[in-house]
Design an enzyme around this catalytic site. Sequence first.
Site, PDB file in Angstrom:
ATOM      1  N   LYS A   1       0.831  -1.209   0.000  1.00  8.79           N
ATOM      2  CA  LYS A   1       0.000   0.000   0.000  1.00  8.79           C
ATOM      3  C   LYS A   1       0.873   1.270   0.000  1.00  8.79           C
ATOM      4  O   LYS A   1       2.088   1.188   0.094  1.00  8.79           O
ATOM      5  CB  LYS A   1      -0.964  -0.034   1.186  1.00  8.79           C
TER       6      LYS A   1
HETATM    7  C1  LIG Z   1      -5.311  -4.509   0.871  1.00  6.57           C
HETATM    8  C2  LIG Z   1      -6.782  -4.426   0.868  1.00  6.57           C
HETATM    9  C3  LIG Z   1      -7.560  -4.803   1.974  1.00  6.57           C
HETATM   10  C4  LIG Z   1      -6.984  -5.485   3.160  1.00  6.57           C
HETATM   11  O1  LIG Z   1      -5.996  -4.762   3.786  1.00  6.57           O
HETATM   12  P1  LIG Z   1      -5.101  -5.485   4.905  1.00  6.57           P
HETATM   13  O2  LIG Z   1      -4.481  -4.321   5.611  1.00  6.57           O
HETATM   14  O3  LIG Z   1      -4.112  -6.335   4.183  1.00  6.57           O
HETATM   15  O4  LIG Z   1      -6.005  -6.256   5.759  1.00  6.57           O
HETATM   16  C5  LIG Z   1      -8.912  -4.591   1.934  1.00  6.57           C
HETATM   17  N1  LIG Z   1      -9.512  -4.059   0.869  1.00  6.57           N
HETATM   18  C6  LIG Z   1      -8.814  -3.700  -0.224  1.00  6.57           C
HETATM   19  C7  LIG Z   1      -9.537  -3.085  -1.373  1.00  6.57           C
HETATM   20  C8  LIG Z   1      -7.435  -3.898  -0.272  1.00  6.57           C
HETATM   21  O5  LIG Z   1      -6.745  -3.576  -1.366  1.00  6.57           O
END
Ligand SMILES: *Cc1c(COP(=O)(O)O)cnc(C)c1O
Length: 399
Positions: free
Chosen positions: A194
């Site tokens: 991210k």
């Molecule tokens: C990465 C992601 C998640 C989950 O995030 P985590 O922090 O890994 O639990 C949820 N929704 C979307 C759209 C994502 O890209």
Amino acid sequence: MSKVEFYRHQLGKDETAAWLKTIETLFLTLGPEVAAFEKELGEYLVRDRENSTGPLTAPPYVIGTNSCSMGLILALKAVGLEAGDEVITTSMTFVSTVNAILHLGAKPVLVDVERGTGLIDPTAVLAAITPRTKGILPVHLYGQLADMRALRKIANAYSLFIVEDSAHGFEMERDSVRPGDLSDCAVFSFYATKNITSGDGGAITTRNQSVSERLRRLRNHGVSKAATDRKKSSYEHWDAVEIGYKANLTDLDASLLRIQLPKAEEKRQQRARLADRYRAMLTQEIPGIELNEKRGQSANHLFTIHSPPQNPLHPKIWGAKRDALLIALGIAEIGTAVNYRAVHTLSYLIDILKMPRGSLPNAEDIGDRTISLPMYPTLTDRDQERVIDSIVSAWPRLE
Ligand SMILES: *Cc1c(COP(=O)(O)O)cnc(C)c1O
């Protein structure tokens, strides 16, 4: 030639130094670094709004979590979702979104997305409302905000909650709306790929004080006391006032995130420049190529292209052309990803949701054709040109 990686994190010396400094302190979790990051993220979300009268200027409450996935579960619980309730959401997302609803015993009602953007279609949301609908869970796909103004109107008309899956960024804005402005909760991810990261991590924002207090308890087993209370001279008993989870952010992770937050806007601009370059080169080299349409200021988390449409003679091999392009790019040592195959086409959700092919045509079409290209601030212009060259040379064999 070395591989063009799909993603490279941006952690460096500053982050390492902050992390080491935290190790030398008393608190490794639920301590001052978490509190400071929560304050700073809240301030970030209302940045440059000091003198404006329209949009919100006071920072929201922020609750650091160990992931966006757990954050979504906590947020849905804190806004009152119960077993048997329905939540309207999108199929064009990571399974995490739908799982959060299922884990609480509620029913995900998946609706179609807008063809051009992959964002949840407010018209489809309206059409899916039943007496059991309790809320809407939009996803800000690829870093673009869903049409929050339209969704807010629907939520007002039917007294629904809105929880935003804002895993793809906190930097976006559309029609002067930012994540968390028009919802009950917005949930963010600091997972390894991210925009800012601590490997794993997340945060929830809310403007409702009682929801914020409940979220603080829910992330720590319903315990009504913080770790830093241990600083008091003698031991004090704590109480557990409801059943909660273990889902908090740690100080080590918060210290990494605190260093990245002030650099986020610069990094966003670097990604925006790369996105513009991709766009310009692709439309020039491959006339008619379909790219995701722009809405407002994107966080530019992911850059996607669509492979040529499915051959109508082979409707059973879903995604065949896209998969051929994935293989060609793999051989050319270009990292790629698919964000996402429509989640209602995945095995366990076929069993649970029983939504056959054809139920959500736009989400299915995007899901069969989308490819995410390498996108991160340190991607070089030369590497980007290699990505384009590889796509251009593979393209004629797909059509
Ligand atoms: C990465 C992601 C998640 C989950 O995030 P985590 O922090 O890994 O639990 C949820 N929704 C979307 C759209 C994502 O890209």
